[in-house]
Structure formats: C-alpha cells, structure tokens
Design a protein around this motif. Structure first.
Motif, short mmCIF file in Angstrom:
data_model
loop_
_atom_site.label_atom_id
_atom_site.label_comp_id
_atom_site.label_asym_id
_atom_site.label_seq_id
_atom_site.Cartn_x
_atom_site.Cartn_y
_atom_site.Cartn_z
N ARG A 11 0.35 1.48 11.17
CA ARG A 11 0.54 1.16 9.76
C ARG A 11 1.99 1.40 9.34
N TRP A 12 2.59 2.51 9.82
CA TRP A 12 3.96 2.83 9.43
C TRP A 12 4.91 1.74 9.87
N GLU A 13 4.73 1.23 11.08
CA GLU A 13 5.59 0.16 11.59
C GLU A 13 5.38 -1.13 10.79
N ARG A 14 4.12 -1.43 10.47
CA ARG A 14 3.84 -2.64 9.67
C ARG A 14 4.49 -2.52 8.29
N GLU A 15 4.40 -1.35 7.67
CA GLU A 15 5.01 -1.16 6.35
C GLU A 15 6.53 -1.38 6.42
N LYS A 16 7.15 -0.82 7.44
CA LYS A 16 8.61 -0.98 7.58
C LYS A 16 8.99 -2.44 7.79
N ARG A 17 8.18 -3.13 8.63
CA ARG A 17 8.47 -4.54 8.92
C ARG A 17 8.28 -5.40 7.67
N LEU A 18 7.23 -5.16 6.90
CA LEU A 18 6.92 -5.99 5.74
C LEU A 18 7.68 -5.59 4.48
N LEU A 19 7.87 -4.29 4.28
CA LEU A 19 8.45 -3.80 3.03
C LEU A 19 9.87 -3.27 3.17
N GLY A 20 10.25 -2.93 4.41
CA GLY A 20 11.56 -2.35 4.62
C GLY A 20 11.56 -0.83 4.57
N PHE A 21 10.43 -0.24 4.26
CA PHE A 21 10.28 1.21 4.23
C PHE A 21 8.80 1.52 4.45
N SER A 22 8.53 2.77 4.78
CA SER A 22 7.14 3.17 5.01
C SER A 22 6.62 3.99 3.83
N GLY A 23 5.32 4.13 3.78
CA GLY A 23 4.71 4.98 2.76
C GLY A 23 5.19 6.41 2.86
N ALA A 24 5.43 6.87 4.10
CA ALA A 24 5.93 8.23 4.30
C ALA A 24 7.32 8.38 3.69
N GLN A 25 8.18 7.39 3.88
CA GLN A 25 9.52 7.46 3.31
C GLN A 25 9.48 7.43 1.78
N LEU A 26 8.63 6.59 1.24
CA LEU A 26 8.49 6.51 -0.21
C LEU A 26 7.94 7.82 -0.78
N THR A 27 6.93 8.37 -0.12
CA THR A 27 6.33 9.62 -0.58
C THR A 27 7.35 10.75 -0.54
N ALA A 28 8.16 10.81 0.52
CA ALA A 28 9.19 11.84 0.63
C ALA A 28 10.22 11.70 -0.49
N ALA A 29 10.62 10.46 -0.77
CA ALA A 29 11.61 10.22 -1.84
C ALA A 29 11.06 10.68 -3.19
N LEU A 30 9.80 10.37 -3.46
CA LEU A 30 9.19 10.81 -4.71
C LEU A 30 9.08 12.33 -4.76
N ALA A 31 8.69 12.94 -3.65
CA ALA A 31 8.56 14.40 -3.61
C ALA A 31 9.93 15.05 -3.86
N ARG A 32 10.98 14.49 -3.30
CA ARG A 32 12.33 15.02 -3.53
C ARG A 32 12.70 14.88 -5.01
N ARG A 33 12.43 13.71 -5.57
CA ARG A 33 12.76 13.46 -6.98
C ARG A 33 11.99 14.40 -7.91
N TRP A 34 10.74 14.68 -7.54
CA TRP A 34 9.90 15.57 -8.35
C TRP A 34 10.11 17.04 -8.03
N ARG A 35 11.14 17.31 -7.21
CA ARG A 35 11.56 18.66 -6.86
C ARG A 35 10.48 19.49 -6.15
N PHE A 36 9.77 18.82 -5.23
CA PHE A 36 8.83 19.55 -4.38
C PHE A 36 9.65 20.46 -3.46
N PRO A 37 9.03 21.50 -2.93
CA PRO A 37 9.75 22.36 -1.98
C PRO A 37 10.27 21.55 -0.78
#
Length: 143
Positions: A11-37
C-alpha cells in the motif's frame, strides 16, 4: 515469495506512486505540525520501513506490524499462525517477536474486537476463532 503471493505493505508503494507521498509521510507531517513528541513523529516517519532506519526504530516497527496486521485482516480470514507467518521475517527479527506467542495472542485480540463491536465501538468484527469460549451474549461475525 512466489508469483501468487500477496505483498503486504505494498500500500505504501502504491500511495507514493499514485499520490507522490505515503500515508505514513502525511501522518508524520501532521504529527510534527501538531507538536507530537519526536519519538512519535519518528515512528510515523519510519513506519514504512523501520528496519532501514538508522538506528532501527522499534516504535516505527510496531506501527508497521500493526498496519500489516490490519491489511492482512482485510483478506480472507486466516489462522493466527498463518497470519503471523505472513509478516516479513526481517521485521519479526528486528523487533525480536516470538511467532508462537503472537499466534497465541491474536485470538485474544479478535475476541476484544468482538467485545468492542458488541458494545457499539466498532461497526464490524473480524473474528479469528479464539481458543477461549466467548462470554455469554457475544456475537462475533466475520466481515
């Protein structure tokens, strides 16, 4: 791996191929923005391939295994031993996971999911038949 085998985690590879990023990358970016540890952000950043991270990210590995188990659970129901056998050996070694212990634990997780479904906390319950008898009134169904 043989021709008919399913590559879980693809799934991660399909997301990167279709969207240019993966759900994991998006989730990490949001967690950083929301100041998660930082440890949570790193786990999310490395969840796609925690073994490749230097040093190996154990929390990312746990997220990785959880995502794989969820993906495997969407397929035809398997026995706990077959489910655990579907996990990549590399990640099981990196996390020092005991396959026999995990296979014993999975039915309890399925039972917990059924309890949540009966309590209205989940819409469906994917059941791997537990060794222990279900509590009275428990209605597990296969999705």
């Amino acid at each position: 791996m043989q021709d008919g085998d399913i590559l879980y985690g693809g799934r991660w590879e399909r997301e990167k191929r279709l969207l240019g990023f993966s759900g994991a990358q998006l989730t990490a970016a949001l967690a950083r923005r929301w100041r998660f540890p930082d440890s949570i952000v790193r786990a999310l950043e490395t969840a796609e391939d925690p073994v490749a991270a230097v040093p190996c990210c154990r929390l990312g590995g746990i997220v990785h295994v959880a995502m794989l188990l969820a993906e495997i659970g969407l397929e035809e129901p398997k026995s706990p031993a077959d489910t655990i056998a579907s996990l990549p050996e590399e990640i099981k070694r990196a996390l020092q996971l005991d396959s026999a212990w995990l296979a014993e634990l999975l039915p309890l997780v399925a039972l917990w999911m059924c309890l949540c479904a009966d309590a209205g906390l989940a819409k469906t319950c994917v059941s791997i038949r537990p060794k222990r008898k279900a509590p009275r009134g428990l209605s597990c169904v296969r999705a």
